[in-house]
Design a protein around this motif. Structure first.
Motif, PDB file in Angstrom:
ATOM      1  N   VAL A   1       0.855  -1.238  -0.128  1.00 37.91           N
ATOM      2  CA  VAL A   1      -0.056   0.030  -0.076  1.00 37.91           C
ATOM      3  C   VAL A   1       0.745   1.327  -0.081  1.00 37.91           C
ATOM      4  CG1 VAL A   1      -1.723   1.214   1.349  1.00 37.91           C
ATOM      5  CG2 VAL A   1      -1.828  -1.099   1.274  1.00 37.91           C
ATOM      6  N   THR A   2       0.638   2.200  -1.018  1.00 36.41           N
ATOM      7  CA  THR A   2       1.369   3.479  -0.709  1.00 36.41           C
ATOM      8  C   THR A   2       0.832   4.593   0.313  1.00 36.41           C
ATOM      9  OG1 THR A   2      -0.088   4.739  -2.402  1.00 36.41           O
ATOM     10  CG2 THR A   2       1.592   3.197  -3.347  1.00 36.41           C
ATOM     11  N   THR A   3       1.573   5.238   0.797  1.00 33.28           N
ATOM     12  CA  THR A   3       1.209   6.184   1.676  1.00 33.28           C
ATOM     13  C   THR A   3       0.076   7.456   0.891  1.00 33.28           C
ATOM     14  OG1 THR A   3       3.161   7.598   1.369  1.00 33.28           O
ATOM     15  CG2 THR A   3       2.923   5.999   3.304  1.00 33.28           C
ATOM     16  N   ASN A   4       0.370   7.434  -0.223  1.00 30.47           N
ATOM     17  CA  ASN A   4      -0.837   8.262  -1.234  1.00 30.47           C
ATOM     18  C   ASN A   4      -2.182   7.688  -1.026  1.00 30.47           C
ATOM     19  OD1 ASN A   4       0.117  10.860  -1.933  1.00 30.47           O
ATOM     20  ND2 ASN A   4       0.931   9.966  -3.756  1.00 30.47           N
TER      21      ASN A   4
ATOM     22  N   VAL B   1      11.256  11.361  10.980  1.00 29.11           N
ATOM     23  CA  VAL B   1      10.767  11.771  12.348  1.00 29.11           C
ATOM     24  C   VAL B   1       9.644  12.081  12.367  1.00 29.11           C
ATOM     25  CG1 VAL B   1      11.465  13.185  14.330  1.00 29.11           C
ATOM     26  CG2 VAL B   1      13.561  11.952  12.894  1.00 29.11           C
ATOM     27  N   CYS B   2       9.148  13.068  11.460  1.00 36.36           N
ATOM     28  CA  CYS B   2       7.754  13.615  11.601  1.00 36.36           C
ATOM     29  C   CYS B   2       7.490  14.513  10.086  1.00 36.36           C
ATOM     30  CB  CYS B   2       7.606  14.447  12.659  1.00 36.36           C
ATOM     31  SG  CYS B   2       8.721  16.202  12.872  1.00 36.36           S
ATOM     32  N   HIS B   3       6.296  14.651  10.139  1.00 34.55           N
ATOM     33  CA  HIS B   3       6.049  15.422   8.795  1.00 34.55           C
ATOM     34  C   HIS B   3       6.146  14.794   7.577  1.00 34.55           C
ATOM     35  CE1 HIS B   3       6.343  19.341  11.852  1.00 34.55           C
ATOM     36  NE2 HIS B   3       5.318  18.312  12.092  1.00 34.55           N
ATOM     37  N   GLY B   4       6.282  13.667   7.445  1.00 37.39           N
ATOM     38  CA  GLY B   4       6.505  12.951   6.227  1.00 37.39           C
ATOM     39  C   GLY B   4       5.189  13.068   5.203  1.00 37.39           C
ATOM     40  N   VAL B   5       5.529  13.575   4.017  1.00 34.00           N
ATOM     41  CA  VAL B   5       4.473  13.864   2.905  1.00 34.00           C
ATOM     42  C   VAL B   5       4.001  12.374   2.221  1.00 34.00           C
ATOM     43  CG1 VAL B   5       3.792  15.175   1.070  1.00 34.00           C
ATOM     44  CG2 VAL B   5       5.150  16.164   2.810  1.00 34.00           C
ATOM     45  N   PRO B   6       2.971  12.008   2.138  1.00 30.64           N
ATOM     46  CA  PRO B   6       2.519  10.859   1.604  1.00 30.64           C
ATOM     47  C   PRO B   6       3.032  10.925  -0.014  1.00 30.64           C
ATOM     48  CG  PRO B   6       0.541  11.445   2.731  1.00 30.64           C
ATOM     49  CD  PRO B   6       1.709  12.672   2.912  1.00 30.64           C
ATOM     50  N   ASN B   7       3.240   9.712  -0.517  1.00 30.18           N
ATOM     51  CA  ASN B   7       3.792   9.678  -1.806  1.00 30.18           C
ATOM     52  C   ASN B   7       3.420   8.383  -2.368  1.00 30.18           C
ATOM     53  OD1 ASN B   7       5.737   7.668  -0.971  1.00 30.18           O
ATOM     54  ND2 ASN B   7       7.161   9.235  -0.143  1.00 30.18           N
ATOM     55  N   ASP B   8       3.967   8.060  -3.462  1.00 36.52           N
ATOM     56  CA  ASP B   8       3.504   6.937  -4.362  1.00 36.52           C
ATOM     57  C   ASP B   8       4.659   5.603  -3.987  1.00 36.52           C
ATOM     58  OD1 ASP B   8       1.216   7.864  -5.430  1.00 36.52           O
ATOM     59  OD2 ASP B   8       2.663   8.838  -7.232  1.00 36.52           O
ATOM     60  N   LYS B   9       5.402   5.570  -3.095  1.00 32.89           N
ATOM     61  CA  LYS B   9       6.534   4.439  -2.944  1.00 32.89           C
ATOM     62  C   LYS B   9       5.522   3.557  -1.848  1.00 32.89           C
ATOM     63  CE  LYS B   9      10.722   3.465  -0.596  1.00 32.89           C
ATOM     64  NZ  LYS B   9      11.861   3.963  -0.061  1.00 32.89           N
ATOM     65  N   PRO B  10       5.501   2.237  -2.314  1.00 32.11           N
ATOM     66  CA  PRO B  10       4.673   1.405  -1.460  1.00 32.11           C
ATOM     67  C   PRO B  10       5.341   0.991  -0.156  1.00 32.11           C
ATOM     68  CG  PRO B  10       4.967   0.508  -3.701  1.00 32.11           C
ATOM     69  CD  PRO B  10       5.887   1.654  -3.513  1.00 32.11           C
ATOM     70  N   LEU B  11       4.585   0.727   0.798  1.00 31.76           N
ATOM     71  CA  LEU B  11       5.294   0.310   2.070  1.00 31.76           C
ATOM     72  C   LEU B  11       5.675  -1.200   1.778  1.00 31.76           C
ATOM     73  CD1 LEU B  11       2.433   1.626   4.551  1.00 31.76           C
ATOM     74  CD2 LEU B  11       4.622   2.344   4.193  1.00 31.76           C
ATOM     75  N   LYS B  12       6.655  -1.594   2.601  1.00 26.24           N
ATOM     76  CA  LYS B  12       7.115  -3.061   2.479  1.00 26.24           C
ATOM     77  C   LYS B  12       7.289  -3.581   3.713  1.00 26.24           C
ATOM     78  CE  LYS B  12      12.180  -1.740   2.661  1.00 26.24           C
ATOM     79  NZ  LYS B  12      11.922  -0.206   2.934  1.00 26.24           N
ATOM     80  N   LYS B  13       7.307  -4.800   3.829  1.00 25.89           N
ATOM     81  CA  LYS B  13       7.246  -5.765   4.990  1.00 25.89           C
ATOM     82  C   LYS B  13       8.581  -5.312   5.703  1.00 25.89           C
ATOM     83  CE  LYS B  13       7.998 -10.489   6.352  1.00 25.89           C
ATOM     84  NZ  LYS B  13       8.166 -11.892   5.811  1.00 25.89           N
ATOM     85  N   GLY B  14       8.474  -5.081   7.249  1.00 20.70           N
ATOM     86  CA  GLY B  14       9.556  -4.625   7.782  1.00 20.70           C
ATOM     87  C   GLY B  14       9.543  -3.040   8.198  1.00 20.70           C
ATOM     88  N   ASP B  15       8.754  -2.108   7.475  1.00 18.52           N
ATOM     89  CA  ASP B  15       8.693  -0.963   7.750  1.00 18.52           C
ATOM     90  C   ASP B  15       7.809  -0.758   8.887  1.00 18.52           C
ATOM     91  OD1 ASP B  15      10.240  -0.019   5.560  1.00 18.52           O
ATOM     92  OD2 ASP B  15       8.205   0.139   4.217  1.00 18.52           O
ATOM     93  N   ILE B  16       8.104   0.449   9.731  1.00 13.86           N
ATOM     94  CA  ILE B  16       7.451   0.998  10.544  1.00 13.86           C
ATOM     95  C   ILE B  16       7.128   2.511   9.932  1.00 13.86           C
ATOM     96  CG2 ILE B  16       8.346  -0.299  12.545  1.00 13.86           C
ATOM     97  CD1 ILE B  16       9.887   2.316  13.319  1.00 13.86           C
ATOM     98  N   VAL B  17       5.944   2.797  10.472  1.00 12.08           N
ATOM     99  CA  VAL B  17       5.094   4.124   9.677  1.00 12.08           C
ATOM    100  C   VAL B  17       4.396   4.854  10.994  1.00 12.08           C
ATOM    101  CG1 VAL B  17       3.243   2.832   8.671  1.00 12.08           C
ATOM    102  CG2 VAL B  17       4.115   5.170   8.106  1.00 12.08           C
TER     103      VAL B  17
ATOM    104  N   LEU C   1       3.039  -1.257  12.538  1.00 11.09           N
ATOM    105  CA  LEU C   1       4.249  -2.197  11.978  1.00 11.09           C
ATOM    106  C   LEU C   1       3.798  -2.858  10.743  1.00 11.09           C
ATOM    107  CD1 LEU C   1       4.695  -4.052  15.246  1.00 11.09           C
ATOM    108  CD2 LEU C   1       5.878  -1.657  14.371  1.00 11.09           C
ATOM    109  N   VAL C   2       4.497  -2.589   9.752  1.00  9.30           N
ATOM    110  CA  VAL C   2       4.148  -3.280   8.265  1.00  9.30           C
ATOM    111  C   VAL C   2       4.685  -4.671   8.251  1.00  9.30           C
ATOM    112  CG1 VAL C   2       4.164  -2.950   5.869  1.00  9.30           C
ATOM    113  CG2 VAL C   2       4.304  -0.957   7.493  1.00  9.30           C
ATOM    114  N   GLY C   3       3.764  -5.479   8.299  1.00 13.26           N
ATOM    115  CA  GLY C   3       3.966  -7.130   8.417  1.00 13.26           C
ATOM    116  C   GLY C   3       4.942  -7.254   9.628  1.00 13.26           C
ATOM    117  N   ASP C   4       5.870  -8.320   9.168  1.00 14.54           N
ATOM    118  CA  ASP C   4       6.856  -8.699  10.417  1.00 14.54           C
ATOM    119  C   ASP C   4       8.120  -7.830  10.508  1.00 14.54           C
ATOM    120  OD1 ASP C   4       5.624 -10.902  11.205  1.00 14.54           O
ATOM    121  OD2 ASP C   4       6.547 -12.218   9.597  1.00 14.54           O
ATOM    122  N   VAL C   5       8.202  -6.984  11.561  1.00 11.16           N
ATOM    123  CA  VAL C   5       9.405  -6.168  11.675  1.00 11.16           C
ATOM    124  C   VAL C   5      10.367  -6.725  12.792  1.00 11.16           C
ATOM    125  CG1 VAL C   5       7.637  -4.326  11.352  1.00 11.16           C
ATOM    126  CG2 VAL C   5       8.487  -4.875  13.723  1.00 11.16           C
ATOM    127  N   SER C   6      11.637  -5.898  12.567  1.00 15.60           N
ATOM    128  CA  SER C   6      12.592  -6.337  13.320  1.00 15.60           C
ATOM    129  C   SER C   6      12.410  -6.287  14.957  1.00 15.60           C
ATOM    130  CB  SER C   6      13.947  -5.441  13.101  1.00 15.60           C
ATOM    131  OG  SER C   6      13.816  -4.318  13.472  1.00 15.60           O
TER     132      SER C   6
END
Length: 277
Positions: free
Chosen positions: A36-39, A82-98, A118-123
């Motif tokens: 899923v993308t943040t957009n 850290v903060c104020h990330g702007v949504p974009n078209d990059k898909p979230l991937k397993k292991g990301d935190i958002v 937690l996006v899927g299994d994370v560390s």
């Protein structure tokens, strides 16, 4: 000088706005998954706020002096953002935190909250950072009561996080909120007990610590969008946010909802119940 809200109608308006912010995060939870993308999350957020909750996205077009107008309906900060990330078209991937940070305006009142996902299994390290940051927020919330000071809140968060080996971001803080998105007081997530402003019933503010696995230093993100902030050493960062009302006897968390993560066991459960007005 900090604004206090003591009128019953004002407090109820803040309760409604806060609860809706929490419920928006509940709604978004099942959509936060690999691919899923943040957009796409931004579009879901905007549609739900406008068409279901009948709220106004406070971030959309928001811009203090020297900032460009923010272009989206929520902030999405991934991994070392850290903060104020702007949504974009990059898909979230397993292991990301958002971190999803939402603010809606309902009948003139602002409701502001954020959660880590937690996006899927994370560390193990990423999971621990998110949990410690959540607990640190609650350590700060527990200090809120009439006669306490904002320095007590910051000290509780700082000492808890630093004992875990983490660092506190200093450049961004919590804030008063109500009829305006950002009001006094500024709520630092570090400090000394007994310092800064004394808390009084009717004050409403956010507690939203940003905690890094690595050093606390930050910089502008590579996107050069005027908003995104990242860790200088590229280490993971986490943030949680609740909106808190100072009551006559303690505090009330205004952004709790049915899908909110469990309150930590160290928090007295009676302290989070809505106060009578």
């Amino acid at each position: 000088m900090s604004i206090t809200y003591k009128n019953a109608a004002e407090i109820e308006g803040l309760r409604v706005a806060g609860r809706l912010a929490g419920e928006l995060l509940d709604y978004l939870t099942p959509f936060v998954k690999p691919g899923v993308t943040t957009n796409e999350i931004n579009q879901l957020t905007h549609d739900y706020m406008v068409n279901v909750q009948h709220t106004i996205p406070a971030t959309l077009g928001y811009g203090p002096p020297s900032y460009p107008p923010y272009p989206k309906s929520l902030c999405t900060s991934v991994n070392h953002q850290v903060c104020h990330g702007v949504p974009n078209d990059k898909p979230l991937k397993k292991g990301d935190i958002v971190n999803l940070d939402v603010t809606g305006i309902k009948d003139g009142w602002h409701g502001d909250s954020s959660r880590m996902f937690l996006v899927g299994d994370v560390s193990i390290a990423a999971k621990r950072l998110c949990q410690v940051t959540y607990d640190a927020m609650w350590k700060g919330i527990m200090c809120v009561k009439p006669g306490a000071h904002l320095g007590d809140v910051g000290h509780a968060i700082q000492t808890f996080a630093e004992k875990q080996g983490y660092s506190i971001v200093r450049e961004f803080c919590g804030h008063g909120i109500g009829a305006k998105f950002h009001e006094d007081p500024q709520v630092m997530h570090y400090g000394r007990p007994g310092t800064r402003e004394e808390l009084k019933p009717g004050m409403v503010f956010t507690i939203e610590p940003m905690i890094n696995i690595g050093k606390r230093d930050i910089k502008d993100g590579p996107e050069k969008d005027g908003w995104s902030i990242v860790t200088r050493d590229h280490s993971l960062s986490a943030q949680w946010e609740h909106m808190v009302l100072v009551t006559e006897t303690g505090y009330e968390v205004l952004t709790l909802s049915a899908g909110s993560p469990p309150i930590p066991d160290f928090v007295p459960q009676t302290a989070t119940a809505p106060a009578k007005t």
